[in-house]
Write a protein that holds these residues in place. Sequence first.
Motif, PDB file in Angstrom:
ATOM      1  N   GLU A 244       0.828  -1.201   0.000  1.00  0.00           N
ATOM      2  CA  GLU A 244       0.000   0.000   0.000  1.00  0.00           C
ATOM      3  C   GLU A 244       0.865   1.256   0.000  1.00  0.00           C
ATOM      4  O   GLU A 244       0.589   2.224  -0.717  1.00  0.00           O
ATOM      5  CB  GLU A 244      -0.923  -0.008   1.214  1.00  0.00           C
ATOM      6  CG  GLU A 244      -1.840   1.195   1.284  1.00  0.00           C
ATOM      7  CD  GLU A 244      -2.750   1.143   2.500  1.00  0.00           C
ATOM      8  OE1 GLU A 244      -3.401   2.173   2.782  1.00  0.00           O
ATOM      9  OE2 GLU A 244      -2.813   0.088   3.162  1.00  0.00           O
ATOM     10  N   ARG A 245       1.935   1.228   0.797  1.00  0.00           N
ATOM     11  CA  ARG A 245       2.846   2.382   0.814  1.00  0.00           C
ATOM     12  C   ARG A 245       3.529   2.556  -0.536  1.00  0.00           C
ATOM     13  O   ARG A 245       3.716   3.684  -1.012  1.00  0.00           O
ATOM     14  CB  ARG A 245       3.891   2.204   1.922  1.00  0.00           C
ATOM     15  CG  ARG A 245       3.348   2.371   3.328  1.00  0.00           C
ATOM     16  CD  ARG A 245       4.479   2.516   4.344  1.00  0.00           C
ATOM     17  NE  ARG A 245       5.299   1.309   4.405  1.00  0.00           N
ATOM     18  CZ  ARG A 245       5.071   0.283   5.224  1.00  0.00           C
ATOM     19  NH1 ARG A 245       4.016   0.307   6.041  1.00  0.00           N
ATOM     20  NH2 ARG A 245       5.855  -0.777   5.235  1.00  0.00           N
TER      21      ARG A 245
ATOM     22  N   THR B 241       1.103   4.103  -2.943  1.00  0.00           N
ATOM     23  CA  THR B 241       0.901   5.509  -2.570  1.00  0.00           C
ATOM     24  C   THR B 241       2.071   6.371  -3.033  1.00  0.00           C
ATOM     25  O   THR B 241       1.890   7.480  -3.548  1.00  0.00           O
ATOM     26  CB  THR B 241       0.726   5.633  -1.049  1.00  0.00           C
ATOM     27  OG1 THR B 241      -0.385   4.830  -0.626  1.00  0.00           O
ATOM     28  CG2 THR B 241       0.474   7.087  -0.649  1.00  0.00           C
TER      29      THR B 241
ATOM     30  N   TRP C 133      -1.369  -1.754  -7.810  1.00  0.00           N
ATOM     31  CA  TRP C 133      -2.501  -1.834  -6.890  1.00  0.00           C
ATOM     32  C   TRP C 133      -3.369  -3.046  -7.235  1.00  0.00           C
ATOM     33  O   TRP C 133      -3.746  -3.838  -6.368  1.00  0.00           O
ATOM     34  CB  TRP C 133      -3.307  -0.541  -6.984  1.00  0.00           C
ATOM     35  CG  TRP C 133      -4.408  -0.421  -5.965  1.00  0.00           C
ATOM     36  CD1 TRP C 133      -4.782  -1.330  -5.024  1.00  0.00           C
ATOM     37  CD2 TRP C 133      -5.286   0.699  -5.804  1.00  0.00           C
ATOM     38  NE1 TRP C 133      -5.824  -0.864  -4.282  1.00  0.00           N
ATOM     39  CE2 TRP C 133      -6.160   0.384  -4.727  1.00  0.00           C
ATOM     40  CE3 TRP C 133      -5.414   1.920  -6.452  1.00  0.00           C
ATOM     41  CZ2 TRP C 133      -7.158   1.263  -4.305  1.00  0.00           C
ATOM     42  CZ3 TRP C 133      -6.401   2.795  -6.019  1.00  0.00           C
ATOM     43  CH2 TRP C 133      -7.256   2.470  -4.962  1.00  0.00           C
TER      44      TRP C 133
ATOM     45  N   ARG D 150      -8.535   2.177   2.912  1.00  0.00           N
ATOM     46  CA  ARG D 150      -7.224   2.683   2.511  1.00  0.00           C
ATOM     47  C   ARG D 150      -7.378   4.129   2.036  1.00  0.00           C
ATOM     48  O   ARG D 150      -7.283   4.441   0.855  1.00  0.00           O
ATOM     49  CB  ARG D 150      -6.612   1.815   1.411  1.00  0.00           C
ATOM     50  CG  ARG D 150      -6.237   0.403   1.889  1.00  0.00           C
ATOM     51  CD  ARG D 150      -5.462  -0.357   0.835  1.00  0.00           C
ATOM     52  NE  ARG D 150      -4.911  -1.583   1.343  1.00  0.00           N
ATOM     53  CZ  ARG D 150      -5.358  -2.800   1.055  1.00  0.00           C
ATOM     54  NH1 ARG D 150      -6.414  -2.940   0.270  1.00  0.00           N
ATOM     55  NH2 ARG D 150      -4.774  -3.877   1.563  1.00  0.00           N
TER      56      ARG D 150
ATOM     57  N   VAL E  91      -5.510   6.880   2.491  1.00  0.00           N
ATOM     58  CA  VAL E  91      -4.335   7.551   1.935  1.00  0.00           C
ATOM     59  C   VAL E  91      -4.091   7.106   0.504  1.00  0.00           C
ATOM     60  O   VAL E  91      -3.828   7.918  -0.392  1.00  0.00           O
ATOM     61  CB  VAL E  91      -3.093   7.267   2.811  1.00  0.00           C
ATOM     62  CG1 VAL E  91      -1.849   7.869   2.175  1.00  0.00           C
ATOM     63  CG2 VAL E  91      -3.297   7.814   4.215  1.00  0.00           C
ATOM     64  N   LEU E  92      -4.213   5.792   0.272  1.00  0.00           N
ATOM     65  CA  LEU E  92      -4.006   5.265  -1.068  1.00  0.00           C
ATOM     66  C   LEU E  92      -5.062   5.805  -2.027  1.00  0.00           C
ATOM     67  O   LEU E  92      -4.753   6.212  -3.158  1.00  0.00           O
ATOM     68  CB  LEU E  92      -4.051   3.735  -1.029  1.00  0.00           C
ATOM     69  CG  LEU E  92      -3.875   3.005  -2.366  1.00  0.00           C
ATOM     70  CD1 LEU E  92      -2.570   3.401  -3.011  1.00  0.00           C
ATOM     71  CD2 LEU E  92      -3.941   1.506  -2.164  1.00  0.00           C
TER      72      LEU E  92
ATOM     73  N   ALA F 177      -4.284   9.397  -2.825  1.00  0.00           N
ATOM     74  CA  ALA F 177      -3.164   9.549  -3.757  1.00  0.00           C
ATOM     75  C   ALA F 177      -3.589   9.256  -5.182  1.00  0.00           C
ATOM     76  O   ALA F 177      -3.206   9.962  -6.128  1.00  0.00           O
ATOM     77  CB  ALA F 177      -2.017   8.622  -3.345  1.00  0.00           C
TER      78      ALA F 177
END
Length: 348
Positions: free
Chosen positions: A48-49, A52, A106, A149, A151-152, A155
């Motif tokens: 996930e990071r 992002t 993703w 999710r 933040v994802l 982004a």
Amino acid sequence: MSANQNPHPGQEVTATSSTSPERFEDPGVPAHKPRLTDTDPQAARRNERIVTIIFAISCLGAIASLVAYFAVRPDGTTEGTRLSTALLGVTMAISLLGIGVGAIHWAKSLMSDHEHVDERHELASPPEVRAVAVQHLADGAEDSGIARRGVLKGAAVSALALFPLTFAVPLISSVGGDWDVSKFRHTIWERNRRLAYDPSGRLIKASDLTVGSVAHVIPEASQEEMRSHEWITEKAKAVVLLVRLNPEDLRSDQSPEGETWSYDGIVAYSKICTHVGCPVALYEQQTHHLLCPCHQSTFDMADGAKVVFGPANRPLPQLPITVDDEGYLMAQDDFAEPVGPSYWERLK
């Protein structure tokens, strides 16, 4: 005869063995193999990071494209134009590539990869079947973790929202720019400007050319001037094809006012095809025809460059030429009409 050889090549051989099945059973969907991100929460967070970060790089590329557009504008030189174009191309590529790579990573690492089979029907499915399909979509969204999710998701939305600005802002900022179409009516040819070989810039004497000779011509200019961006832009309209014919073969070399526009069989015409602007440069010495390689428009150099074949509907504009006291070829004036194809303020 071999047991596998067909004794009648023109006839199809069919299997008649009683052991051949009438139909094959559907093997079904293979068992699902979980990914590391399905079984290891830490791996899922790590991916996930990564996604992002990729979307964040895409956002930075879009912002950098806008900065490059406003900060590094073409300064009128070839080098400046190349630098501006390169920066815009690279930053836009980073922005768009980031969206693509981020979406693929993703989908491969975080979104649901379960295989589902939906039987196709010619008619609409019953309500209960549609309800099951909607539930499958909801389950897929839940498996992908889109809702949790944030933040994802932010982004990805930011990257998608910023990228259109990379081409929308330049388009909007160009509104109200220079739309002076009168520039199409004139080139940098002028009275007494001498003819030079393209690309060397060496001046041309009439005595340099023999009957049948062909030369690619540009206006006389200094080496410094020829390196400028403005010169390169103007040269595109001013390129000329010079041909020396036997004066007896010329059927038309005069202006509508009766002035002679050639010199001792030497004629000069624009190289820009009047169809869509391709460079015409394929000369047939025996027929005096000049061919455009793009769409085969053909012009008669011995008869005012009139169209003898193809989609072009106007002759090539002629550059009126003469010689100076030293024998160098020079222009009597600019072209009498706009060069190149038709445009919106010209009917033909």
